[in-house]
Design a protein around this motif. Structure first.
Motif, PDB file in Angstrom:
ATOM      1  N   ALA A 198       0.928  -1.106   0.059  1.00  0.00           N
ATOM      2  CA  ALA A 198      -0.400  -0.140   0.025  1.00  0.00           C
ATOM      3  C   ALA A 198       0.781   1.253   0.147  1.00  0.00           C
ATOM      4  CB  ALA A 198      -1.351   0.293   1.287  1.00  0.00           C
ATOM      5  N   LEU A 199       2.087   1.039   0.752  1.00  0.00           N
ATOM      6  CA  LEU A 199       2.833   2.187   0.980  1.00  0.00           C
ATOM      7  C   LEU A 199       3.453   2.559  -0.593  1.00  0.00           C
ATOM      8  CD1 LEU A 199       4.136   4.638   2.668  1.00  0.00           C
ATOM      9  CD2 LEU A 199       5.644   3.287   3.188  1.00  0.00           C
ATOM     10  N   LYS A 200       3.738   1.162  -1.391  1.00  0.00           N
ATOM     11  CA  LYS A 200       4.398   1.517  -2.339  1.00  0.00           C
ATOM     12  C   LYS A 200       3.112   2.066  -3.470  1.00  0.00           C
ATOM     13  CE  LYS A 200       7.161  -2.743  -1.863  1.00  0.00           C
ATOM     14  NZ  LYS A 200       8.195  -3.598  -2.682  1.00  0.00           N
ATOM     15  N   GLU A 201       1.972   1.840  -3.607  1.00  0.00           N
ATOM     16  CA  GLU A 201       1.191   2.104  -4.398  1.00  0.00           C
ATOM     17  C   GLU A 201       1.068   3.898  -4.201  1.00  0.00           C
ATOM     18  OE1 GLU A 201      -1.084   2.146  -7.820  1.00  0.00           O
ATOM     19  OE2 GLU A 201      -0.267   0.965  -6.873  1.00  0.00           O
ATOM     20  N   ALA A 202       1.097   4.456  -3.083  1.00  0.00           N
ATOM     21  CA  ALA A 202       1.189   5.545  -2.653  1.00  0.00           C
ATOM     22  C   ALA A 202       2.375   6.152  -3.018  1.00  0.00           C
ATOM     23  CB  ALA A 202       0.678   5.938  -1.227  1.00  0.00           C
ATOM     24  N   GLY A 203       3.388   5.384  -2.978  1.00  0.00           N
ATOM     25  CA  GLY A 203       4.505   6.540  -3.289  1.00  0.00           C
ATOM     26  C   GLY A 203       4.253   6.516  -5.010  1.00  0.00           C
ATOM     27  N   ARG A 204       4.060   5.422  -5.834  1.00  0.00           N
ATOM     28  CA  ARG A 204       3.803   5.308  -7.104  1.00  0.00           C
ATOM     29  C   ARG A 204       2.895   6.559  -7.522  1.00  0.00           C
ATOM     30  NH1 ARG A 204       0.753   4.439 -10.263  1.00  0.00           N
ATOM     31  NH2 ARG A 204      -1.377   3.166  -9.494  1.00  0.00           N
ATOM     32  N   ARG A 205       1.593   6.739  -6.902  1.00  0.00           N
ATOM     33  CA  ARG A 205       0.778   7.884  -7.349  1.00  0.00           C
ATOM     34  C   ARG A 205       0.614   9.144  -6.692  1.00  0.00           C
ATOM     35  NH1 ARG A 205      -2.655   3.696  -4.503  1.00  0.00           N
ATOM     36  NH2 ARG A 205      -2.765   5.395  -2.704  1.00  0.00           N
ATOM     37  N   ALA A 206       1.871   9.312  -6.141  1.00  0.00           N
ATOM     38  CA  ALA A 206       2.242  10.734  -5.701  1.00  0.00           C
ATOM     39  C   ALA A 206       3.285  11.334  -6.822  1.00  0.00           C
ATOM     40  CB  ALA A 206       3.156  11.102  -4.081  1.00  0.00           C
TER      41      ALA A 206
END
Length: 148
Positions: free
Chosen positions: A14-22
């Motif tokens: 989830a953290l990786k996905e949030a970073g990708r979206r950012a």
């Protein structure tokens, strides 16, 4: 313990996905900023004696024809100011359309149009359909790089 490991792995994903979206959003803001930086709006007076060009930082050019020099100083001043307002208003609408494109959930385009209607007393002509969003939704770095 495996449940804890699964939970930790889900949180990491989830953290990786949030970073990708950012990162994706920052790229979008970069593209939006480039589009806004490149925009220019021109307005020409009804008598065609004055043309004003404006961009995101304000007025970038004013051109006069020989007919402009035949006006009284008061007439010329009125013509320049009226044409300047038109060009700056169009540039603001164009910026709003660009922001609106990148931030579709915002109401920046509508807010710009309402403000212009309040200021100018009449609804502006329909702006081009691909324009801007609200400054409140902009990152501080975008606002800090505007020219005044």
């Amino acid at each position: 313990m495996p449940a804890d490991l699964d939970d930790l792995q889900r949180k990491l994903e989830a953290l990786k996905e949030a970073g990708r979206r950012a990162e994706e959003r920052m790229g979008d803001f970069g593209r939006m900023r480039e589009e806004i930086s490149a925009l220019q709006a021109s307005a020409t007076s009804a008598d065609r004696s004055v043309t004003v060009t404006a961009g995101p930082g304000g007025v970038t050019d004013i051109q006069f024809t020989a007919d402009a020099l035949r006006q009284t100083p008061t007439q010329l001043s009125d013509t320049v100011m009226s044409t300047l307002r038109q060009a700056v208003a169009e540039a603001a609408r164009m910026q709003a359309e660009i922001v609106q494109e990148y931030l579709p959930d915002s109401d920046v385009r509508d807010r710009v149009l309402r403000t212009q209607e309040e200021l100018f007393g009449a609804a502006p002509a329909d702006p081009p359909s691909e324009m801007v969003d609200d400054e409140e939704d902009m990152p501080d770095t975008f606002l800090d790089n505007r020219r005044y």
